[in-house]
Design a protein around this motif. Structure first.
Motif, PDB file in Angstrom:
ATOM      1  N   ASN A  49     -34.066  -3.618   9.621  1.00  0.00           N
ATOM      2  CA  ASN A  49     -35.088  -4.562  10.064  1.00  0.00           C
ATOM      3  C   ASN A  49     -35.541  -5.471   8.919  1.00  0.00           C
ATOM      4  O   ASN A  49     -35.389  -5.152   7.727  1.00  0.00           O
ATOM      5  CB  ASN A  49     -36.269  -3.832  10.703  1.00  0.00           C
ATOM      6  N   PRO A  50     -36.073  -6.677   9.251  1.00  0.00           N
ATOM      7  CA  PRO A  50     -36.421  -7.662   8.218  1.00  0.00           C
ATOM      8  C   PRO A  50     -37.421  -7.143   7.191  1.00  0.00           C
ATOM      9  O   PRO A  50     -37.366  -7.523   6.024  1.00  0.00           O
ATOM     10  CB  PRO A  50     -37.002  -8.830   9.034  1.00  0.00           C
ATOM     11  N   HIS A  51     -38.360  -6.280   7.626  1.00  0.00           N
ATOM     12  CA  HIS A  51     -39.366  -5.795   6.691  1.00  0.00           C
ATOM     13  C   HIS A  51     -38.707  -5.006   5.553  1.00  0.00           C
ATOM     14  O   HIS A  51     -39.003  -5.217   4.373  1.00  0.00           O
ATOM     15  CB  HIS A  51     -40.382  -4.919   7.415  1.00  0.00           C
ATOM     16  N   LEU A  52     -37.789  -4.108   5.898  1.00  0.00           N
ATOM     17  CA  LEU A  52     -37.097  -3.322   4.872  1.00  0.00           C
ATOM     18  C   LEU A  52     -36.234  -4.220   3.993  1.00  0.00           C
ATOM     19  O   LEU A  52     -36.210  -4.080   2.768  1.00  0.00           O
ATOM     20  CB  LEU A  52     -36.237  -2.242   5.528  1.00  0.00           C
ATOM     21  N   ALA A  53     -35.531  -5.173   4.616  1.00  0.00           N
ATOM     22  CA  ALA A  53     -34.662  -6.071   3.843  1.00  0.00           C
ATOM     23  C   ALA A  53     -35.468  -6.858   2.823  1.00  0.00           C
ATOM     24  O   ALA A  53     -35.059  -7.022   1.670  1.00  0.00           O
ATOM     25  CB  ALA A  53     -33.913  -7.010   4.783  1.00  0.00           C
ATOM     26  N   GLY A  54     -36.649  -7.367   3.244  1.00  0.00           N
ATOM     27  CA  GLY A  54     -37.467  -8.151   2.335  1.00  0.00           C
ATOM     28  C   GLY A  54     -38.110  -7.326   1.246  1.00  0.00           C
ATOM     29  O   GLY A  54     -38.118  -7.708   0.072  1.00  0.00           O
ATOM     30  N   ARG A  55     -38.637  -6.147   1.617  1.00  0.00           N
ATOM     31  CA  ARG A  55     -39.344  -5.314   0.636  1.00  0.00           C
ATOM     32  C   ARG A  55     -38.396  -4.747  -0.416  1.00  0.00           C
ATOM     33  O   ARG A  55     -38.757  -4.625  -1.584  1.00  0.00           O
ATOM     34  CB  ARG A  55     -40.044  -4.154   1.360  1.00  0.00           C
ATOM     35  N   ALA A  56     -37.189  -4.381  -0.007  1.00  0.00           N
ATOM     36  CA  ALA A  56     -36.248  -3.741  -0.931  1.00  0.00           C
ATOM     37  C   ALA A  56     -35.172  -4.695  -1.441  1.00  0.00           C
ATOM     38  O   ALA A  56     -34.247  -4.261  -2.123  1.00  0.00           O
ATOM     39  CB  ALA A  56     -35.600  -2.536  -0.259  1.00  0.00           C
ATOM     40  N   ALA A  57     -35.285  -6.003  -1.084  1.00  0.00           N
ATOM     41  CA  ALA A  57     -34.316  -7.013  -1.545  1.00  0.00           C
ATOM     42  C   ALA A  57     -32.885  -6.604  -1.217  1.00  0.00           C
ATOM     43  O   ALA A  57     -32.001  -6.604  -2.070  1.00  0.00           O
ATOM     44  CB  ALA A  57     -34.478  -7.257  -3.047  1.00  0.00           C
ATOM     45  N   LEU A  58     -32.638  -6.261   0.063  1.00  0.00           N
ATOM     46  CA  LEU A  58     -31.308  -5.806   0.484  1.00  0.00           C
ATOM     47  C   LEU A  58     -30.481  -6.981   0.981  1.00  0.00           C
ATOM     48  O   LEU A  58     -31.002  -7.890   1.637  1.00  0.00           O
ATOM     49  CB  LEU A  58     -31.438  -4.753   1.597  1.00  0.00           C
ATOM     50  N   ILE A  64     -24.254  -4.250   6.607  1.00  0.00           N
ATOM     51  CA  ILE A  64     -23.955  -3.936   8.001  1.00  0.00           C
ATOM     52  C   ILE A  64     -22.488  -3.512   8.129  1.00  0.00           C
ATOM     53  O   ILE A  64     -21.580  -4.187   7.665  1.00  0.00           O
ATOM     54  CB  ILE A  64     -24.244  -5.144   8.917  1.00  0.00           C
ATOM     55  N   GLY A  65     -22.270  -2.376   8.773  1.00  0.00           N
ATOM     56  CA  GLY A  65     -20.925  -1.846   8.962  1.00  0.00           C
ATOM     57  C   GLY A  65     -20.461  -0.903   7.868  1.00  0.00           C
ATOM     58  O   GLY A  65     -19.412  -0.275   8.000  1.00  0.00           O
ATOM     59  N   ARG A  66     -21.227  -0.794   6.781  1.00  0.00           N
ATOM     60  CA  ARG A  66     -20.836   0.101   5.694  1.00  0.00           C
ATOM     61  C   ARG A  66     -21.337   1.517   5.976  1.00  0.00           C
ATOM     62  O   ARG A  66     -22.239   1.726   6.790  1.00  0.00           O
ATOM     63  CB  ARG A  66     -21.395  -0.405   4.364  1.00  0.00           C
ATOM     64  N   PRO A  67     -20.771   2.531   5.303  1.00  0.00           N
ATOM     65  CA  PRO A  67     -21.234   3.906   5.511  1.00  0.00           C
ATOM     66  C   PRO A  67     -22.718   4.054   5.178  1.00  0.00           C
ATOM     67  O   PRO A  67     -23.235   3.398   4.265  1.00  0.00           O
ATOM     68  CB  PRO A  67     -20.363   4.716   4.541  1.00  0.00           C
ATOM     69  N   ALA A  68     -23.386   4.909   5.941  1.00  0.00           N
ATOM     70  CA  ALA A  68     -24.815   5.111   5.741  1.00  0.00           C
ATOM     71  C   ALA A  68     -25.125   5.583   4.323  1.00  0.00           C
ATOM     72  O   ALA A  68     -26.190   5.269   3.772  1.00  0.00           O
ATOM     73  CB  ALA A  68     -25.341   6.121   6.756  1.00  0.00           C
ATOM     74  N   SER A  69     -24.196   6.307   3.708  1.00  0.00           N
ATOM     75  CA  SER A  69     -24.424   6.837   2.366  1.00  0.00           C
ATOM     76  C   SER A  69     -24.515   5.745   1.310  1.00  0.00           C
ATOM     77  O   SER A  69     -24.953   6.000   0.190  1.00  0.00           O
ATOM     78  CB  SER A  69     -23.305   7.820   1.993  1.00  0.00           C
ATOM     79  N   ASP A  70     -24.095   4.493   1.651  1.00  0.00           N
ATOM     80  CA  ASP A  70     -24.244   3.388   0.706  1.00  0.00           C
ATOM     81  C   ASP A  70     -25.700   2.946   0.586  1.00  0.00           C
ATOM     82  O   ASP A  70     -26.057   2.229  -0.352  1.00  0.00           O
ATOM     83  CB  ASP A  70     -23.387   2.193   1.142  1.00  0.00           C
ATOM     84  N   LEU A  71     -26.523   3.322   1.576  1.00  0.00           N
ATOM     85  CA  LEU A  71     -27.924   2.904   1.583  1.00  0.00           C
ATOM     86  C   LEU A  71     -28.892   4.078   1.532  1.00  0.00           C
ATOM     87  O   LEU A  71     -29.974   3.970   0.956  1.00  0.00           O
ATOM     88  CB  LEU A  71     -28.196   2.060   2.837  1.00  0.00           C
ATOM     89  N   ILE A  92     -31.197   3.542  -1.504  1.00  0.00           N
ATOM     90  CA  ILE A  92     -30.338   3.090  -2.594  1.00  0.00           C
ATOM     91  C   ILE A  92     -30.348   1.562  -2.635  1.00  0.00           C
ATOM     92  O   ILE A  92     -29.908   0.894  -1.701  1.00  0.00           O
ATOM     93  CB  ILE A  92     -28.901   3.616  -2.413  1.00  0.00           C
ATOM     94  N   THR A  93     -30.895   0.990  -3.717  1.00  0.00           N
ATOM     95  CA  THR A  93     -30.974  -0.457  -3.889  1.00  0.00           C
ATOM     96  C   THR A  93     -30.286  -0.847  -5.179  1.00  0.00           C
ATOM     97  O   THR A  93     -29.877  -0.001  -5.978  1.00  0.00           O
ATOM     98  CB  THR A  93     -32.440  -0.930  -3.922  1.00  0.00           C
ATOM     99  N   GLU A  94     -30.165  -2.156  -5.411  1.00  0.00           N
ATOM    100  CA  GLU A  94     -29.547  -2.628  -6.652  1.00  0.00           C
ATOM    101  C   GLU A  94     -30.380  -2.237  -7.864  1.00  0.00           C
ATOM    102  O   GLU A  94     -29.877  -2.145  -8.976  1.00  0.00           O
ATOM    103  CB  GLU A  94     -29.371  -4.152  -6.596  1.00  0.00           C
ATOM    104  N   SER A  95     -31.694  -2.027  -7.645  1.00  0.00           N
ATOM    105  CA  SER A  95     -32.578  -1.662  -8.750  1.00  0.00           C
ATOM    106  C   SER A  95     -32.584  -0.165  -9.012  1.00  0.00           C
ATOM    107  O   SER A  95     -33.242   0.304  -9.936  1.00  0.00           O
ATOM    108  CB  SER A  95     -34.003  -2.133  -8.446  1.00  0.00           C
ATOM    109  N   GLY A  96     -31.888   0.607  -8.191  1.00  0.00           N
ATOM    110  CA  GLY A  96     -31.864   2.057  -8.349  1.00  0.00           C
ATOM    111  C   GLY A  96     -32.306   2.758  -7.075  1.00  0.00           C
ATOM    112  O   GLY A  96     -32.398   2.142  -6.001  1.00  0.00           O
ATOM    113  N   ARG A  97     -32.575   4.031  -7.173  1.00  0.00           N
ATOM    114  CA  ARG A  97     -32.984   4.834  -6.018  1.00  0.00           C
ATOM    115  C   ARG A  97     -34.507   4.795  -5.872  1.00  0.00           C
ATOM    116  O   ARG A  97     -35.235   4.939  -6.862  1.00  0.00           O
ATOM    117  CB  ARG A  97     -32.503   6.270  -6.165  1.00  0.00           C
TER     118      ARG A  97
END
Length: 511
Positions: A49-58, A64-71, A92-97
């Motif tokens: 959802n947009p809220h998670l994408a914006g807050r965590a800079a995803l 989308i379509g990648r294994p759940a373990s990537d996130l 899991i974000t680019e800034s770490g866990r």
């Protein structure tokens, strides 16, 4: 095809309830202030959802379509639970866990497939700002136009309206009429806004609009309607037909009244924010193009002689997923004139295939017929990129290519078309032309001397030919008089194929 029978009353109620539930879930996912990830039955990420994408800079498109373990850093028990389960999961974000309190809600889709909705409570400390670069760009651009701050608690929706389709249709004339077109578009937008709504121009062919509504669907619908009005006004109904008009919206952060006496934001800072937002948009487009180029595939179809015999020619076009990707990029404002690498994609894929075939063990290599858009060749940057691909080709490979200039408009200048055909002729076996319909007025046969002419065979064209067969007959006779073969491309019934080959003496056909 007949109308499908109506559903029984009970089934109709169930179907309506499912649609209402889907709409409700969609609204919850888009508007809830918790982070939500939906994992499908194959354990892949289906939605963020947009809220998670914006807050965590995803980067949602990349995830989308990648294994759940990537996130999600969750255990096997948590990933396979069939019961609602509270948990503590690492995001899991680019800034770490980022450790988050979470709740996993499994939903049974059918007898065996389970969706898992993961609700993440993001901690305030160390979380990324919810205001993205795009929203900053919007607020900065709109700040110039707002006469007063909206009432407290009112939030709008933002939407970019792109008129790149007009730019592409006008071609070289765009440089002359650009400002007049954009002024007309701005006037049409302003006339369709309600009190308290505003807009701003943020790029050469883009506007951003703030609608006074909390409904994303309503904002997207209004944006589509405004964009369609602009296209039809500027191009006319016939030219605008077939141009896809998208409307997507994102939340505009709630506007709070400015503090009394607070200094205005300097114009230089606003311009810097707009430039930064534009750069990020261009980076996203570049990433989408790079991904398409990596994943693009070629589809070749045999071209048949009259009577169904093999001609030794094949038509080279992108496969269905690649064509869909190109269509999505066009809707985002990517065209062969603005991004030549997309228009040259069939040519580049064909070159790659021919190199592989030539290097292979003595297989017979068919001649590939490859479309190249006129709008690309007619642009300096596009022609330079074409020549960069074509110049290194060895003679053996050039003889395996027939280049077919496509997307020829009625207003195309004959001398320019002739000049471009002559410029690409040294890099291929033959030069052909592709036309839509039965009008070949843009082609001067005595000057250009094409060796092949492709006609796009559609149901609409079939109706015209059935009513006025002489129009097609005159076109075929004119082409044959200048030693030009006719290729009909499209789905044909056996009767239509027989009619074209026997009565109209069409030389070649391809589905």
């Amino acid at each position: 095809m007949g109308t499908p029978p109506p559903l029984p009353p009970e089934a109709e109620k169930i179907d309506r309830r499912r649609q209402e539930m889907a709409a409700a879930l969609s609204a919850v996912v888009r508007h809830v202030r918790d982070g939500i990830v939906i994992i499908d039955e194959a354990d892949h990420i289906a939605s963020i959802n947009p809220h998670l994408a914006g807050r965590a800079a995803l980067d949602v498109a990349a995830l989308i379509g990648r294994p759940a373990s990537d996130l999600l850093g969750w255990s096997e028990l948590e990933a396979t639970t069939t019961e609602p389960l509270p948990a503590r999961i690492d995001l899991i974000t680019e800034s770490g866990r980022l450790p988050c309190e979470a709740r996993i809600l499994p939903i049974l889709r059918n007898e065996r497939d389970i969706l898992r909705i993961v609700i993440l409570h993001l901690p305030e400390a160390g979380a990324a700002s919810g205001l993205g670069d795009f929203e900053r760009r919007v607020l900065a651009a709109l700040g110039r136009n707002l006469d007063k701050t909206p009432p407290e608690g009112v939030s709008g929706q933002i939407e970019v309206i792109v008129v790149d389709a007009v730019k592409q249709r006008l071609g070289p004339r765009w440089r002359v009429v650009a400002e007049r077109v954009m002024t007309t578009a701005a006037t049409m937008i302003s006339q369709r806004l309600d009190p308290g709504e505003t807009y701003a121009r943020i790029a050469d062919t883009s506007f951003v609009v703030a609608f006074k509504t909390t409904s994303i669907e309503e904002a997207a619908g209004r944006a589509r309607a405004i964009a369609a009005d602009i296209l039809h006004h500027l191009l006319g109904d016939a030219e605008a037909a077939g141009i896809a008009v998208l409307g997507s919206a994102d939340p505009l952060p709630e506007a709070a009244p400015a503090e009394t006496g607070s200094p205005p934001v300097p114009a230089g800072i606003l311009e810097a924010r707009i430039a930064a937002g534009r750069d990020q948009y261009q980076q996203r487009i570049a990433a989408s193009i790079a991904r398409l180029l990596r994943e693009a595939r070629l589809e070749t179809r045999p071209i048949l002689r009259r009577g169904g015999q093999d001609s030794g020619l094949v038509l080279s076009e992108p496969d269905v997923p690649t064509r869909e990707g190109l269509a999505m990029l066009r809707q985002a404002g990517v065209f062969p004139r603005t991004h030549p690498e997309t228009g040259l994609l069939p040519f580049a894929l064909t070159i790659d295939r021919l190199y592989r075939m030539i290097d292979g063990p003595g297989a017979q290599i068919p001649v590939h017929v490859v479309p190249v858009p006129l709008i690309l060749l007619d642009d300096r940057q596009g022609l330079e990129q074409f020549l960069a691909l074509a110049r290194p080709l060895p003679e053996a490979l050039r003889r395996c290519l027939i280049l077919m200039i496509s997307d020829i408009g009625r207003e195309s200048a004959r001398p320019r078309l002739t000049d471009l055909a002559r410029r690409i002729a040294p890099f291929c076996r033959r030069v052909g032309l592709a036309i839509d319909g039965l009008e070949d007025g843009a082609i001067a046969y005595d000057d250009i001397r094409p060796t092949g002419l492709r006609i796009a065979w559609t149901p609409a064209l079939a109706t015209i030919v059935a009513r006025e067969p002489e129009r097609l007959r005159r076109l075929v006779e004119k082409a044959h008089r200048h030693h030009c073969l006719i290729l009909a491309q499209g789905s044909m019934t056996p009767e239509e194929r027989s009619f074209l080959e026997d009565q109209m003496t069409i030389d070649l056909t391809v589905d």
